[in-house]
Write a protein that holds these residues in place. Structure first.
Motif, PDB file in Angstrom:
ATOM      1  N   THR A 167      27.946  17.966   0.692  1.00  0.00           N
ATOM      2  CA  THR A 167      28.741  17.488   1.775  1.00  0.00           C
ATOM      3  C   THR A 167      29.760  16.377   1.798  1.00  0.00           C
ATOM      4  OG1 THR A 167      27.132  16.074   2.244  1.00  0.00           O
ATOM      5  CG2 THR A 167      26.682  18.016   3.110  1.00  0.00           C
ATOM      6  N   PRO A 168      30.600  16.089   2.516  1.00  0.00           N
ATOM      7  CA  PRO A 168      31.633  15.000   2.515  1.00  0.00           C
ATOM      8  C   PRO A 168      30.892  13.480   2.124  1.00  0.00           C
ATOM      9  CG  PRO A 168      32.430  16.602   4.410  1.00  0.00           C
ATOM     10  CD  PRO A 168      30.976  16.950   3.669  1.00  0.00           C
ATOM     11  N   ASP A 169      29.874  13.442   3.162  1.00  0.00           N
ATOM     12  CA  ASP A 169      29.024  12.173   2.978  1.00  0.00           C
ATOM     13  C   ASP A 169      28.372  12.074   1.509  1.00  0.00           C
ATOM     14  OD1 ASP A 169      28.669  10.277   5.130  1.00  0.00           O
ATOM     15  OD2 ASP A 169      28.524  12.157   6.265  1.00  0.00           O
ATOM     16  N   ARG A 170      27.816  13.180   1.155  1.00  0.00           N
ATOM     17  CA  ARG A 170      26.990  13.340  -0.254  1.00  0.00           C
ATOM     18  C   ARG A 170      28.091  12.981  -1.248  1.00  0.00           C
ATOM     19  NH1 ARG A 170      22.962  18.447   0.349  1.00  0.00           N
ATOM     20  NH2 ARG A 170      21.453  17.323   1.541  1.00  0.00           N
ATOM     21  N   ILE A 171      29.427  13.277  -1.249  1.00  0.00           N
ATOM     22  CA  ILE A 171      30.387  13.157  -2.237  1.00  0.00           C
ATOM     23  C   ILE A 171      30.721  11.646  -2.157  1.00  0.00           C
ATOM     24  CG2 ILE A 171      32.930  13.723  -2.762  1.00  0.00           C
ATOM     25  CD1 ILE A 171      32.270  16.582  -1.853  1.00  0.00           C
ATOM     26  N   ARG A 172      31.092  10.982  -0.837  1.00  0.00           N
ATOM     27  CA  ARG A 172      31.403   9.799  -0.596  1.00  0.00           C
ATOM     28  C   ARG A 172      30.370   8.814  -1.287  1.00  0.00           C
ATOM     29  NH1 ARG A 172      34.198  11.028   4.070  1.00  0.00           N
ATOM     30  NH2 ARG A 172      32.028  10.874   5.139  1.00  0.00           N
ATOM     31  N   PHE A 173      29.147   9.088  -1.043  1.00  0.00           N
ATOM     32  CA  PHE A 173      27.879   8.324  -1.583  1.00  0.00           C
ATOM     33  C   PHE A 173      27.762   8.360  -3.009  1.00  0.00           C
ATOM     34  CE2 PHE A 173      23.204   8.620  -2.970  1.00  0.00           C
ATOM     35  CZ  PHE A 173      22.959   7.362  -2.612  1.00  0.00           C
ATOM     36  N   ARG A 174      27.912   9.514  -3.768  1.00  0.00           N
ATOM     37  CA  ARG A 174      28.087   9.557  -5.432  1.00  0.00           C
ATOM     38  C   ARG A 174      29.159   8.764  -5.755  1.00  0.00           C
ATOM     39  NH1 ARG A 174      26.290  15.739  -4.793  1.00  0.00           N
ATOM     40  NH2 ARG A 174      24.054  15.055  -3.946  1.00  0.00           N
ATOM     41  N   LYS A 175      30.412   8.828  -5.452  1.00  0.00           N
ATOM     42  CA  LYS A 175      31.160   7.977  -5.670  1.00  0.00           C
ATOM     43  C   LYS A 175      30.953   6.270  -5.701  1.00  0.00           C
ATOM     44  CE  LYS A 175      35.354  10.630  -5.050  1.00  0.00           C
ATOM     45  NZ  LYS A 175      36.139  11.293  -3.954  1.00  0.00           N
ATOM     46  N   ALA A 176      30.349   6.064  -4.381  1.00  0.00           N
ATOM     47  CA  ALA A 176      30.024   4.558  -4.250  1.00  0.00           C
ATOM     48  C   ALA A 176      28.934   4.200  -5.420  1.00  0.00           C
ATOM     49  CB  ALA A 176      29.426   4.399  -2.883  1.00  0.00           C
ATOM     50  N   MET A 177      28.002   5.191  -5.650  1.00  0.00           N
ATOM     51  CA  MET A 177      27.070   4.837  -6.504  1.00  0.00           C
ATOM     52  C   MET A 177      27.465   4.421  -8.005  1.00  0.00           C
ATOM     53  SD  MET A 177      24.104   4.271  -5.254  1.00  0.00           S
ATOM     54  CE  MET A 177      25.137   3.882  -4.216  1.00  0.00           C
ATOM     55  N   ALA A 184      29.910  -0.158  -1.030  1.00  0.00           N
ATOM     56  CA  ALA A 184      28.981   0.896  -1.387  1.00  0.00           C
ATOM     57  C   ALA A 184      27.751   1.253  -0.731  1.00  0.00           C
ATOM     58  CB  ALA A 184      28.624   0.628  -3.047  1.00  0.00           C
ATOM     59  N   LEU A 185      27.440  -0.079  -0.201  1.00  0.00           N
ATOM     60  CA  LEU A 185      25.822  -0.023   0.576  1.00  0.00           C
ATOM     61  C   LEU A 185      26.133   0.565   1.783  1.00  0.00           C
ATOM     62  CD1 LEU A 185      24.417  -3.551  -0.516  1.00  0.00           C
ATOM     63  CD2 LEU A 185      24.021  -1.247  -1.291  1.00  0.00           C
ATOM     64  N   GLU A 186      27.694   0.355   2.415  1.00  0.00           N
ATOM     65  CA  GLU A 186      27.886   1.062   3.744  1.00  0.00           C
ATOM     66  C   GLU A 186      27.941   2.710   3.673  1.00  0.00           C
ATOM     67  OE1 GLU A 186      28.475   0.271   6.969  1.00  0.00           O
ATOM     68  OE2 GLU A 186      28.043  -2.102   6.272  1.00  0.00           O
TER      69      GLU A 186
END
Ligand code: HEM
Length: 461
Positions: free
Chosen positions: A194-204, A169-171
């Motif tokens: 954006t793809p990074d934002r989607i990945r980030f929200r899932k990780a959160m 998640a921190l990565e």
């Protein structure tokens, strides 16, 4: 008639982006060049953001200590709200003051001595898994062990079960911040997926699940413990209300994040620098072997381990994990002969200041001895500030230094780590100063050092 604002010198940059590309490509090189070219105070534009860059110890002191009431944390730090909410790093004003007071006791020198044993135990357990002649990514090892230490000492949990999820998640969060802060993604409205934002929200979502479980565990099984999370759970505000779970979550994630990655980086860079400077590594081994005589390190040993302390200090000089920090001006003030208008960002870089030859002769060289010899002139307070300064100075400062020293002492006792041939350190400065592709090292286990012979009185007893 429009008013002319006199600005410090700085690069012109290109239309729209200003100097964003230079900052993005190689932040440390760009900031060093900026200091060398424009002196104590410079001005640059990164996209729509105007930034005053301070490259002078006295001006940094004036800003962080003298003008702290006229500033809040900078835009970059405020991006972290997406990860840490309003924890200690990001909160402001009376709320910050109250939370800082609550969080301080478990991190005071008197209390942290009680964490020393956990720190050494975790390091010894990690090292028990190191095999002769294997290649390991020591940065990964350091990240895992420091995460375990902060979880056990400050949050009362064993995060090993969740370590992989937390790290993952921190990565994702770091990748997101990298894009947010230093590419045009940051210029897009936050709702653009954006793809990074989607990945980030899932990780959160995943990180929240883990942290809320920790809070529940603490509330149900550990409420009268002394660690930070238990203290925060017991705290009541002026209306006798406890902190909400969201606030507890924000403080817990802040400590998880701030409390392990920076110390992991210190230990990784110390390993790198010692491998590149064998005489320093030999001097450190000699000190550790003679002072500890094969026994596990204890907090009482640290005052005797002066070379170890110098190695940690010199590592933090050359590779400060917090390589730059910033503020936003909320009330105009004068600094270095210029008016800094409200709304502007101010930035200062530990990486740049720590490489200033006026204060550190041959600044690129790793010379721990420079911390052992008396200086002809005292070092200005903000020529060296790996932990920041002023009221918002790092609250984990003593904890981090003790942890770095104990873990490095334990590693030095048990293994010799050499960076693999052909490895070239490349820096990836995002929120912290990370090695781009980890740090592969070759392990050689050391023979157990001879324990000191029991003294005669003990033998005859
Ligand atoms: C080598 C390790 C560390 C380094 C280099 C480091 C560096 C820093 C710096 C430079 C700041 C000031 C940021 C600013 O003023 O904008 C800071 C703040 C902070 N650090 Fe550390 N840190 C380290 C370890 C730790 C540890 C171990 C913890 C927790 C246990 C921690 C928790 C915090 C917190 C909560 C803040 C915000 C304090 C506030 O604003 O009141 N840090 N750190």
């Amino acid at each position: 008639m429009s008013q002319v604002v006199q600005r410090p010198p700085g690069p012109r940059g290109v239309p729209v982006l200003g100097s964003l590309n230079e900052l993005r490509k190689a932040p440390t090189t760009f900031l060093l060049e900026l200091a060398n070219t424009y002196g104590p105070i410079a001005y640059a534009r990164f996209g729509p953001t105007s930034v005053y860059i301070i490259n002078d110890a006295a001006l940094i002191e004036e800003l962080l200590v003298g003008k702290h009431r006229d500033c809040i944390k900078d835009l970059g730090t405020r991006e972290l709200v997406a990860l840490v909410g309003t924890g200690l790093i990001t909160s402001e004003g009376d709320f910050w003051r109250r939370q800082r007071k609550l969080a301080a006791p478990p991190l005071q020198p008197k209390r942290i001595a009680g964490y020393a044993q956990v720190m050494v135990d975790c390091a010894e357990r990690m090292l028990a898994g190191f095999r002769d002649d294997e290649v390991r990514d020591i940065h990964l090892d350091m990240t895992q062990v420091t995460l375990e230490i902060v979880g056990r000492t400050l949050l009362g949990i064993d995060p090993r079960r969740d370590a992989e999820h937390i790290r993952h998640a921190l990565e994702r969060a770091m990748e997101y911040f990298d894009k947010q802060l230093r590419t045009i993604q940051g210029l897009l409205p936050l709702w653009v997926p954006t793809p990074d934002r989607i990945r980030f929200r899932k990780a959160m979502v995943e990180l929240d699940r883990i942290v809320y479980r920790m809070i529940d565990h603490c509330r149900n099984h550990d409420a009268d413990a002394e660690h930070l999370l238990a203290r925060l759970l017991l705290a009541r505000d002026d209306n006798d209300q406890p902190m909400t779970d969201k606030q507890l979550r924000d403080e817990a994630i802040t400590m998880l994040l701030a409390g392990h990655e920076t110390t992991a980086l210190t230990l990784s860079y110390a390993t790198y620098l010692l491998s590149e400077n064998p005489p320093c590594a030999a001097r450190l081994r000699a000190e550790i072997d003679s002072e500890l005589s094969g026994k596990s390190a204890r907090v009482e040993d640290l005052p005797k381990l002066r070379y170890l302390d110098a190695v940690v200090k010199e590592t933090l000089r050359l590779y400060p994990p917090a390589y730059a920090m910033g503020r936003e001006v909320v009330r105009d003030f004068e600094l270095g002969g210029y008016t800094l208008p409200a709304g502007n960002q101010v930035m200062m870089s530990q990486y740049v200041m720590h490489r200033d030859a006026r204060y550190f002769p041959q600044p690129e060289r790793f010379v721990p001895e420079r911390w052992l010899e008396p200086r002809s002139e005292p070092l200005p307070r903000f020529a060296y500030f790996p932990f920041g300064g002023g009221p918002r100075t790092c609250i984990g400062n003593h904890y981090a230094q003790m942890e770095a020293a104990l873990v490095l002492a334990t590693m030095t006792q048990q293994v010799e780590l050499r960076v693999v041939p052909g490895y070239k350190l490349q820096l990836a400065p995002i929120v912290t100063l990370r090695p781009l592709r980890g740090l592969p090292v070759l392990v050689r286990r050391r023979k157990p050092a001879v324990r000191a012979a029991p003294d005669a009185a003990a033998l005859s007893a």
